[in-house]
Design a protein around this motif. Structure first.
Motif, PDB file in Angstrom:
ATOM      1  N   GLN A   1       0.833  -1.201   0.000  1.00  0.00           N
ATOM      2  CA  GLN A   1       0.000   0.000   0.000  1.00  0.00           C
ATOM      3  C   GLN A   1       0.874   1.260   0.000  1.00  0.00           C
ATOM      4  N   ALA A   2       1.960   1.231   0.765  1.00  0.00           N
ATOM      5  CA  ALA A   2       2.847   2.395   0.815  1.00  0.00           C
ATOM      6  C   ALA A   2       3.519   2.593  -0.539  1.00  0.00           C
ATOM      7  N   PHE A   3       3.920   1.491  -1.141  1.00  0.00           N
ATOM      8  CA  PHE A   3       4.560   1.581  -2.460  1.00  0.00           C
ATOM      9  C   PHE A   3       3.620   2.219  -3.466  1.00  0.00           C
ATOM     10  N   TRP A   4       2.383   1.740  -3.488  1.00  0.00           N
ATOM     11  CA  TRP A   4       1.437   2.261  -4.475  1.00  0.00           C
ATOM     12  C   TRP A   4       1.062   3.705  -4.191  1.00  0.00           C
TER      13      TRP A   4
ATOM     14  N   PRO B   1      12.169   0.863  -5.520  1.00  0.00           N
ATOM     15  CA  PRO B   1      11.317  -0.244  -5.911  1.00  0.00           C
ATOM     16  C   PRO B   1      11.684  -1.565  -5.241  1.00  0.00           C
ATOM     17  N   ASP B   2      12.905  -1.654  -4.702  1.00  0.00           N
ATOM     18  CA  ASP B   2      13.280  -2.909  -4.054  1.00  0.00           C
ATOM     19  C   ASP B   2      12.886  -2.945  -2.586  1.00  0.00           C
ATOM     20  N   SER B   3      12.149  -1.917  -2.160  1.00  0.00           N
ATOM     21  CA  SER B   3      11.875  -1.829  -0.735  1.00  0.00           C
ATOM     22  C   SER B   3      10.745  -2.767  -0.317  1.00  0.00           C
ATOM     23  N   ASP B   4      10.951  -4.029  -0.563  1.00  0.00           N
ATOM     24  CA  ASP B   4       9.967  -5.025  -0.152  1.00  0.00           C
ATOM     25  C   ASP B   4      10.019  -5.204   1.351  1.00  0.00           C
ATOM     26  N   PRO B   5       8.863  -5.550   1.908  1.00  0.00           N
ATOM     27  CA  PRO B   5       8.882  -5.780   3.352  1.00  0.00           C
ATOM     28  C   PRO B   5       9.715  -7.012   3.673  1.00  0.00           C
TER      29      PRO B   5
ATOM     30  N   ARG C   1       1.231   0.581 -19.784  1.00  0.00           N
ATOM     31  CA  ARG C   1       2.313  -0.360 -20.107  1.00  0.00           C
ATOM     32  C   ARG C   1       2.710  -1.209 -18.893  1.00  0.00           C
ATOM     33  N   GLU C   2       3.070  -0.549 -17.807  1.00  0.00           N
ATOM     34  CA  GLU C   2       3.687  -1.279 -16.691  1.00  0.00           C
ATOM     35  C   GLU C   2       2.665  -1.836 -15.699  1.00  0.00           C
ATOM     36  N   VAL C   3       1.606  -1.095 -15.465  1.00  0.00           N
ATOM     37  CA  VAL C   3       0.624  -1.569 -14.476  1.00  0.00           C
ATOM     38  C   VAL C   3      -0.382  -2.495 -15.137  1.00  0.00           C
ATOM     39  N   GLU C   4      -0.904  -2.087 -16.293  1.00  0.00           N
ATOM     40  CA  GLU C   4      -1.928  -2.902 -16.950  1.00  0.00           C
ATOM     41  C   GLU C   4      -1.334  -3.913 -17.930  1.00  0.00           C
TER      42      GLU C   4
ATOM     43  N   ASP D   1      17.680  -0.321 -11.400  1.00  0.00           N
ATOM     44  CA  ASP D   1      16.528   0.302 -10.747  1.00  0.00           C
ATOM     45  C   ASP D   1      15.261   0.187 -11.610  1.00  0.00           C
ATOM     46  N   ILE D   2      15.413   0.370 -12.924  1.00  0.00           N
ATOM     47  CA  ILE D   2      14.259   0.293 -13.811  1.00  0.00           C
ATOM     48  C   ILE D   2      13.701  -1.132 -13.851  1.00  0.00           C
ATOM     49  N   ALA D   3      14.619  -2.096 -13.860  1.00  0.00           N
ATOM     50  CA  ALA D   3      14.177  -3.495 -13.837  1.00  0.00           C
ATOM     51  C   ALA D   3      13.480  -3.805 -12.509  1.00  0.00           C
ATOM     52  N   ALA D   4      14.021  -3.231 -11.413  1.00  0.00           N
ATOM     53  CA  ALA D   4      13.434  -3.469 -10.085  1.00  0.00           C
ATOM     54  C   ALA D   4      12.044  -2.846 -10.004  1.00  0.00           C
ATOM     55  N   LEU D   5      11.906  -1.654 -10.577  1.00  0.00           N
ATOM     56  CA  LEU D   5      10.593  -1.000 -10.580  1.00  0.00           C
ATOM     57  C   LEU D   5       9.575  -1.859 -11.324  1.00  0.00           C
ATOM     58  N   HIS D   6       9.990  -2.376 -12.471  1.00  0.00           N
ATOM     59  CA  HIS D   6       9.118  -3.245 -13.272  1.00  0.00           C
ATOM     60  C   HIS D   6       8.700  -4.481 -12.466  1.00  0.00           C
ATOM     61  N   ARG D   7       9.678  -5.086 -11.793  1.00  0.00           N
ATOM     62  CA  ARG D   7       9.371  -6.288 -10.994  1.00  0.00           C
ATOM     63  C   ARG D   7       8.435  -5.953  -9.847  1.00  0.00           C
ATOM     64  N   ARG D   8       8.718  -4.820  -9.210  1.00  0.00           N
ATOM     65  CA  ARG D   8       7.915  -4.448  -8.038  1.00  0.00           C
ATOM     66  C   ARG D   8       6.461  -4.192  -8.440  1.00  0.00           C
ATOM     67  N   ILE D   9       6.277  -3.509  -9.552  1.00  0.00           N
ATOM     68  CA  ILE D   9       4.912  -3.246 -10.011  1.00  0.00           C
ATOM     69  C   ILE D   9       4.221  -4.561 -10.365  1.00  0.00           C
ATOM     70  N   GLY D  10       4.981  -5.449 -10.996  1.00  0.00           N
ATOM     71  CA  GLY D  10       4.389  -6.716 -11.418  1.00  0.00           C
ATOM     72  C   GLY D  10       4.105  -7.676 -10.281  1.00  0.00           C
ATOM     73  N   SER D  11       4.817  -7.495  -9.161  1.00  0.00           N
ATOM     74  CA  SER D  11       4.698  -8.486  -8.097  1.00  0.00           C
ATOM     75  C   SER D  11       3.750  -8.067  -6.987  1.00  0.00           C
ATOM     76  N   THR D  12       3.280  -6.810  -7.032  1.00  0.00           N
ATOM     77  CA  THR D  12       2.333  -6.392  -5.999  1.00  0.00           C
ATOM     78  C   THR D  12       1.067  -5.880  -6.657  1.00  0.00           C
ATOM     79  N   LYS D  13      -0.020  -6.251  -6.101  1.00  0.00           N
ATOM     80  CA  LYS D  13      -1.305  -5.775  -6.620  1.00  0.00           C
ATOM     81  C   LYS D  13      -1.491  -4.319  -6.216  1.00  0.00           C
ATOM     82  N   PRO D  14      -1.993  -3.511  -7.148  1.00  0.00           N
ATOM     83  CA  PRO D  14      -2.325  -2.153  -6.753  1.00  0.00           C
ATOM     84  C   PRO D  14      -3.273  -2.191  -5.562  1.00  0.00           C
ATOM     85  N   ASP D  15      -2.974  -1.395  -4.576  1.00  0.00           N
ATOM     86  CA  ASP D  15      -3.778  -1.468  -3.367  1.00  0.00           C
ATOM     87  C   ASP D  15      -4.153  -0.067  -2.913  1.00  0.00           C
TER      88      ASP D  15
END
Lengths: 201, 86
Positions: free
Chosen positions: A130-133, A197-201, A154-157, B46-60
């Motif tokens: 949620q924080a990321f989004w 973007p790598d800031s996964d929990p 492109r990236e989200v959809e 970083d761009i690849a990580a952003l792509h992965r992060r978007i793809g791996s988490t559902k918009p919330d």
């Protein structure tokens, strides 16, 4: 009897679209309008418009692309109506400054090398999706012109470049440029927010 | 053919590689530059990580999901058009 069958068919079609594409259509509309109720209204208009459409998707267009194209038209209709409306509550898409010129000039020096930028380095543990989004959404809204729109498609959809060009009317070459600028700007914006973007929990 | 691309060109190519199958001399020159240039490597990562992060988490969150009210409103609108309650 036939009328009942037709009504059931329409309800079933809308239900399928809502389940498969409702959130995606809403996210796109919200990004344009920045207003929850207006975005919901335009999604509703889109689905009803799709039901009335005499041009259902054929082999060339996926159902998702078709619905996005209808949504795009509905948003354009709304923008036109708002330009001619004295009503304060009329929410029009933001007229963002298109002079993005230059995210490239911001992140690169004159000699073509990168300006200093704090590396993302170790993942910042900001936690939940949620924080990321929330951060991503704020950064997307700050993008100029239609960069945010193209990036989201492109990236989200996950739409193809071909579908995106069909929906938005931009050329393939322009889509590459807009995506490139969006990525440069988002990386900078997310970095400024202390959120990689790598800031996964 | 230019094997020594600048960082601006490489950043464009890194982005483009996310969207198409990127081949040929430009790809080779980009890879060579990435090998030699830490800031561009960081950007590509970083761009690849952003792509992965978007793809791996559902918009919330509230702003990412259609409310359940809309579903009912759409069905009601269909009934109104048809003149037939569901």
């Amino acid at each position: 009897m036939e009328e009942k069958w037709e009504a059931d068919r329409r309800h079933a079609a809308v239900e399928r679209w809502l389940v498969a594409h409702g959130d995606a259509l809403y996210r796109y509309a919200f990004l344009q309008l920045r207003h929850r109720e207006s975005a919901e209204d335009v999604v509703q208009e889109t689905l009803l418009g799709a039901l009335r459409s005499t041009h259902p998707p054929d082999g060339r267009a996926s159902e998702k692309t078709w619905l996005f194209a209808i949504l795009k038209h509905k948003l354009a209709d709304r923008a036109r109506a708002c330009r001619h409306s004295p009503l304060d509550q009329c929410v029009a898409p933001d007229d963002k400054d298109d002079v993005d010129a230059n995210i490239e000039d911001i992140v690169f020096r004159d000699n073509g090398r990168w300006r200093d930028q704090a590396p993302w380095g170790d993942p910042v543990r900001h936690g939940e999706a949620q924080a990321f989004w929330r951060h991503l959404s704020a950064c997307l809204q700050a993008l100029p012109g239609n960069q945010g729109e193209i990036f989201v498609l492109r990236e989200v959809e996950g739409l193809s470049l071909e579908d995106i060009c069909q929906i938005t009317g931009v050329s393939t070459t322009n889509a590459y440029v807009l995506l490139h600028r969006a990525r440069l700007a988002l990386r900078r914006c997310l970095t400024d927010a202390g959120f990689g973007p790598d800031s996964d929990p | 053919m230019n094997l020594m691309l600048g960082c601006r060109d490489v950043a464009r190519n890194v982005s483009r590689a996310q969207d198409e199958d990127f081949r040929g001399w430009a790809r080779m020159a980009t890879r060579l530059h990435l090998f030699l240039c830490p800031p561009c490597r960081a950007y590509a990562r970083d761009i690849a990580a952003l792509h992965r992060r978007i793809g791996s988490t559902k918009p919330d969150g509230l702003e990412q999901r259609l409310s359940t009210d809309v579903r009912q409103r759409v069905h009601d609108a269909i009934d109104n058009e048809d003149g037939t309650p569901s």
